[in-house]
Design an enzyme around this catalytic site. Structure first.
Site, PDB file in Angstrom:
ATOM      1  N   LYS A 146       5.793   8.646 -14.635  1.00  0.00           N
ATOM      2  CA  LYS A 146       4.636   9.284 -13.995  1.00  0.00           C
ATOM      3  C   LYS A 146       3.366   8.509 -14.356  1.00  0.00           C
ATOM      4  O   LYS A 146       3.374   7.683 -15.283  1.00  0.00           O
ATOM      5  CB  LYS A 146       4.536  10.745 -14.448  1.00  0.00           C
ATOM      6  CG  LYS A 146       4.340  10.929 -15.947  1.00  0.00           C
ATOM      7  CD  LYS A 146       4.591  12.376 -16.369  1.00  0.00           C
ATOM      8  CE  LYS A 146       4.393  12.552 -17.872  1.00  0.00           C
ATOM      9  NZ  LYS A 146       4.816  13.888 -18.332  1.00  0.00           N
ATOM     10  N   TYR A 195     -26.296  -0.896 -28.353  1.00  0.00           N
ATOM     11  CA  TYR A 195     -27.078   0.270 -27.913  1.00  0.00           C
ATOM     12  C   TYR A 195     -27.345   1.233 -29.066  1.00  0.00           C
ATOM     13  O   TYR A 195     -26.453   1.520 -29.866  1.00  0.00           O
ATOM     14  CB  TYR A 195     -26.306   1.049 -26.843  1.00  0.00           C
ATOM     15  CG  TYR A 195     -26.353   0.440 -25.466  1.00  0.00           C
ATOM     16  CD1 TYR A 195     -27.563   0.255 -24.802  1.00  0.00           C
ATOM     17  CD2 TYR A 195     -25.173   0.078 -24.828  1.00  0.00           C
ATOM     18  CE1 TYR A 195     -27.590  -0.294 -23.522  1.00  0.00           C
ATOM     19  CE2 TYR A 195     -25.196  -0.460 -23.548  1.00  0.00           C
ATOM     20  CZ  TYR A 195     -26.405  -0.640 -22.900  1.00  0.00           C
ATOM     21  OH  TYR A 195     -26.429  -1.167 -21.643  1.00  0.00           O
TER      22      TYR A 195
END
Ligand SMILES: *Cc1c(COP(=O)(O)O)cnc(C)c1O
Length: 370
Positions: free
Chosen positions: A38, A261
């Site tokens: 899956k 950042y």
């Protein structure tokens, strides 16, 4: 440098995948061993993965949805006889599409059984299906009342050919969790009320709970892809993926400088910082900011600063300077950075890392499962 030279690599070892399949199949024998593919084979590509598993001997495949079943047929379609099942179930209105794709729906509630039985009447043919019984997960599956109704009234399933009765374990990776035995006992009781057919209970971890959990068919997913099926135990599976984060730049940062950042990492000694072309847009979790690490030539190099969208920074001061240069790469998963450890550092599980792998990697498959 060309674009490809700056692209990070996702290497997928299909021979390791096949080895893992054979390890699990040997454990499960004489039960048959299927494979759960899956979510595009847990992110690794259902075409190459299913073809390699077929070569390794797998003849039963599980997807989640009708769309995944159709992708399986389009991209892998191994020669018959191959059994394909959809675990989430399929709407009975899609019965014709399901039959065309050769996919057997799991029926997860009494209403599903009624709707598919009606579809069989409408199409004037028997329709194969799997019955999923809930034994304690409380997510999908027929409850005890629904199982009793099916047992009492054969007309409810008259149009159906029940190919498999299955259930799913909630805590299989914890070998001593009492819920495992309770679920097995409930499965044992409930399946006796249904017509006799093949039974399936174990996912990857369930295979290691003992032969009485194997029944006729086991359904491993994650262990095939190299993830440890047992917590607090050595991983006996072979590593299937290796992410090589391409170094795009190496720079010197003076003491007192910050990285990335938010300036969350402060350099406390003159440092060499390698910037790698992988970020959270590639599925490399932002939660690894200032916590993760990679490997450069066998040296563990800490991830410093925040993971940004397309780039991540590592402190390579302690690594071999001959290796810390643009074009070389840092192993982010695999080759030292065990996927389960990376997942733990990120506060998640390896399933999530695999299924979120981005589309920007150069995907390189090796081996063929033969
Ligand atoms: C995903 C899934 C599996 C495979 O589980 P793993 O833990 O990946 O081995 C098996 N059965 C069902 C019902 C599933 O949803």
């Amino acid at each position: 440098m060309s674009g490809a030279a700056l692209q990070s690599i996702l290497a997928i070892d299909l021979d390791a995948l096949a080895r893992n399949y054979r390890t699990l199949a040997t454990r499960a024998a004489p039960a048959a061993c299927g494979a759960v593919v899956k979510a595009d084979a847990y992110g690794l590509g259902v075409g190459p993965v299913a073809r390699a598993l077929y070569r390794a001997g797998c003849r039963t495949f599980f997807v989640a949805t009708l769309a995944e079943a159709e992708a399986f047929r389009r991209e892998a379609d191994p020669p018959p006889p191959v059994e394909l099942l959809a675990l989430n179930g399929i709407a009975a209105g899609d019965a014709e599409a399901a039959l065309a794709a050769g996919v057997v729906p799991a029926l997860n509630a009494l209403d599903d059984v009624r709707a598919w039985n009606a579809a069989a009447g409408r199409l004037r043919r028997k329709i194969p299906c799997a019955l999923h019984i809930d034994t304690g997960m409380n997510r999908l599956g027929l409850d005890a009342d629904a199982v009793a109704k099916l047992g009492e009234d054969p007309a409810l399933t008259a149009g159906l050919e029940i190919a498999l009765v299955m259930s799913h374990l909630a805590c299989a990776e914890e070998r001593t969790n009492p819920l495992n035995r309770e679920q097995r006992q409930r499965f044992e009781t409930l399946r006796q009320r249904l017509p006799r057919t093949r039974a399936s209970l174990a996912n990857s971890s369930g295979i290691f709970l003992g032969a009485d959990f194997h029944y006729d068919l086991v359904r491993p997913g994650v262990a095939l892809y190299g993830v440890n099926p047992l917590i607090n135990d050595l991983n006996m599976m072979s590593e299937v993926i290796n992410i090589k984060g391409k170094i795009v730049q190496v720079r010197s940062v003076d003491r007192g400088g910050s990285v990335g950042y938010g300036a969350t990492h402060l350099v406390t000694r003159p440092a060499r910082i390698a910037t790698v072309a992988v970020g959270y847009a590639d599925g490399y979790p932002r939660s690894l900011s200032n916590r993760g690490h990679g490997y450069l030539g066998g040296t563990r190099v800490p991830l410093v600063g925040r993971v940004s969208m397309d780039l991540t920074t590592f402190d390579v001061t302690d690594a071999d300077p001959a290796l810390a240069h643009p074009g070389n790469s840092i192993d982010l998963i695999g080759n030292g950075a065990a996927i389960d450890d990376v997942a733990a550092d990120a506060g998640t599980i390896a399933y999530e890392l695999l299924t979120r792998l981005g589309r920007r990697y150069a995907r390189v498959y090796s081996g063929d499962g033969g």
